[in-house]
Design an enzyme around this catalytic site. Structure first.
Site, mmCIF file in Angstrom:
data_model
loop_
_atom_site.group_PDB
_atom_site.id
_atom_site.type_symbol
_atom_site.label_atom_id
_atom_site.label_comp_id
_atom_site.label_asym_id
_atom_site.label_seq_id
_atom_site.Cartn_x
_atom_site.Cartn_y
_atom_site.Cartn_z
ATOM 1 N N ASP A 179 -0.769 -13.141 34.990
ATOM 2 C CA ASP A 179 0.011 -13.789 36.035
ATOM 3 C C ASP A 179 -0.832 -13.976 37.300
ATOM 4 O O ASP A 179 -1.411 -13.023 37.821
ATOM 5 C CB ASP A 179 1.238 -12.914 36.348
ATOM 6 C CG ASP A 179 2.233 -13.592 37.266
ATOM 7 O OD1 ASP A 179 2.967 -14.466 36.783
ATOM 8 O OD2 ASP A 179 2.261 -13.242 38.460
ATOM 9 N N GLU A 208 -2.786 -17.822 33.979
ATOM 10 C CA GLU A 208 -1.648 -18.567 34.534
ATOM 11 C C GLU A 208 -2.015 -18.930 35.971
ATOM 12 O O GLU A 208 -1.548 -18.336 36.926
ATOM 13 C CB GLU A 208 -0.372 -17.720 34.478
ATOM 14 C CG GLU A 208 0.886 -18.486 34.827
ATOM 15 C CD GLU A 208 1.444 -18.147 36.214
ATOM 16 O OE1 GLU A 208 2.361 -18.860 36.659
ATOM 17 O OE2 GLU A 208 0.949 -17.207 36.840
#
Length: 453
Positions: A179, A208
């Site tokens: 993330d 990401e």
């Protein structure tokens, strides 16, 4: 995943769904963070800043007060999901079904994370002594503390973060969706990923990172195996073609491997909000055939969910989902009428059976006299050739003449050749360079041809 409305889903519930997920033909099952969720500043439904009794909070607000049975941080499991034994069973069951389990790793903490008390210097301290929470203007995340990678104790922090990956690797997880890696120090990733690969060379890391191109490329050079891309926001023919030619050819393709996602937990693009089922079919086919790696964010995509959190026309439309399961427990009927599961399953079957779709270097665009139609091909040295014609108009039927580059397809001039639409099983006999297509988006917005000659 829970079969009972209102009841929290568990690892055992996910395990029960593995046969039908595996039958769709995917290789990897990705799960959002599975760790304890903080209660301080817990977000309510639809990301409201005030939670109500019963609100479960966001899985990305990682960390809870430790108990004798739960350490509370990144090496712990949210009790509602089950036990470590349940998790190990899920990993093993997934492998039996030909699936690998991928975990979301988000290096951030709720105010109750044990690191906050044990290592306060790992966070940014404001002049008033409080810890700085995360912000992405205009969004504010009071339930999340970002880590300070330049902390005076940066070595202790880096070692601990490395140990998080190793902890889950030793439990059988080799795939990680990381993330927001672009908000962490690049030297950390260079050191961490290199160290992990030396010990565990079969690990996969998906970045990401929706950020500036040079930052995304730097993360790839630092060791990320694959990356999210701008595909989500490339909808018109010229921008799609230009972007694909950039990322699938040297020098970018020498170090950057794209992974196309039409949606994510955070992103419901305007084209999906407005285009209905035809848009979901179109973007799925593009993602599955333009690049070797693609993914979808689960039942939300299968069922064509397209309601944004804050509908507002113009340039400021919301890309968040209404009633997102990031903030609440949801149940869905994955067998509801109109589900895209049959199309998803067919596309994955086509991808597995046609080696041309398993790499990116041969991607070639063929001119079409209609700007709403796009045509491209992929070929493998074995002779496998796939040709895709797709309607980018999500409302109207579009027709036009494709000007095929026969040399790229390995077809002599003035020769008949067969194209089989793998989506319908229909065969067509085509001749020479110029060939006609007409596509209705409400029926099927594309042909995925296998070329034989």
């Amino acid at each position: 995943m829970s079969p009972i409305p209102g009841r929290h889903g568990t690892f055992k519930d996910v395990e029960a769904h593995l046969p039908e997920i595996a039958a769709m033909g995917f290789d990897i099952l990705y799960m959002p963070p599975i760790h304890p969720i903080g209660t301080a500043f817990r977000k309510g439904k639809n990301n409201t800043t005030t939670s109500l009794p019963g609100d479960v909070g966001s899985p990305w607000a990682i960390g809870a007060t430790p108990t004798k049975d739960n350490e509370g941080g990144h090496k712990a499991i949210l009790p509602e999901l089950g036990t470590f034994a349940d998790f190990d069973s899920l990993v093993a069951a997934a492998l039996k079904h030909g699936l690998e389990l991928a975990l979301d790793i988000a290096f951030q903490c709720s105010p109750e994370h044990p690191w906050v008390k044990a290592h306060p210097t790992w966070f940014t301290i404001r002049p008033d002594g409080s810890i700085q929470y995360a912000e992405n203007p205009p969004k504010k995340y009071q339930d999340i503390y970002p880590l300070n990678f330049e902390s005076p104790d940066w070595r202790g922090l880096w070692d601990e973060l490395y140990s998080v990956f190793e902890f889950w690797i030793k439990r059988g997880v080799k795939v990680f969706r990381v993330d927001n890696p672009h908000t962490k120090a690049l030297p950390f990733w260079e050191w961490c990923l290199t160290t992990i690969r030396e010990k565990y060379p079969d690990t996969i890391f998906l970045a990401e990172a929706f950020t500036r191109p040079h930052v995304m490329y730097s993360l790839a050079k630092a060791g990320f195996t694959q990356s999210y891309t701008y595909f989500t926001w490339r909808t018109a023919k010229p921008e799609l073609q230009t972007y694909l030619e950039e990322i699938t050819q040297p020098p970018v393709s020498d170090f950057f491997q794209p992974n196309f996602w039409p949606n994510t937990p955070d992103i419901l693009h305007k084209s999906l909000q407005d285009g209905g089922r035809p848009a979901f079919m179109q973007r799925l086919i593009l993602a599955a055939t333009l690049t070797a790696n693609y993914g979808i964010y689960g039942p939300a995509y299968e069922l064509g969910e397209n309601i944004p959190a804050k509908p507002s026309p113009g340039k400021t439309e919301s890309e968040e989902y209404m009633d997102s399961e990031k903030y609440e427990i949801k149940q869905r009927d994955r067998n509801a009428p109109g589900t895209l599961v049959p199309l998803i399953t067919l596309l994955n079957k086509i991808r597995h059976e046609n080696i041309a779709l398993q790499s990116n270097g041969s991607l070639h665009f063929h001119p079409v006299d209609n700007p709403s139609l796009m045509c491209y091909s992929k070929s493998a040295p074995s002779g496998n050739t796939i040709l895709v014609a797709i309607n980018l108009d999500q409302v109207n039927e579009q027709a036009g003449w494709i000007d095929l580059d026969l040399k790229v397809l390995g077809i002599p001039h003035n020769q008949n050749f067969d194209v089989e639409d793998l989506l319908t099983g229909t065969h067509y006999t085509w001749h020479n360079r110029s060939n006609y297509v007409a596509l209705r988006p409400s029926v099927l917005p594309a042909h995925v041809f296998r070329v034989t000659h």
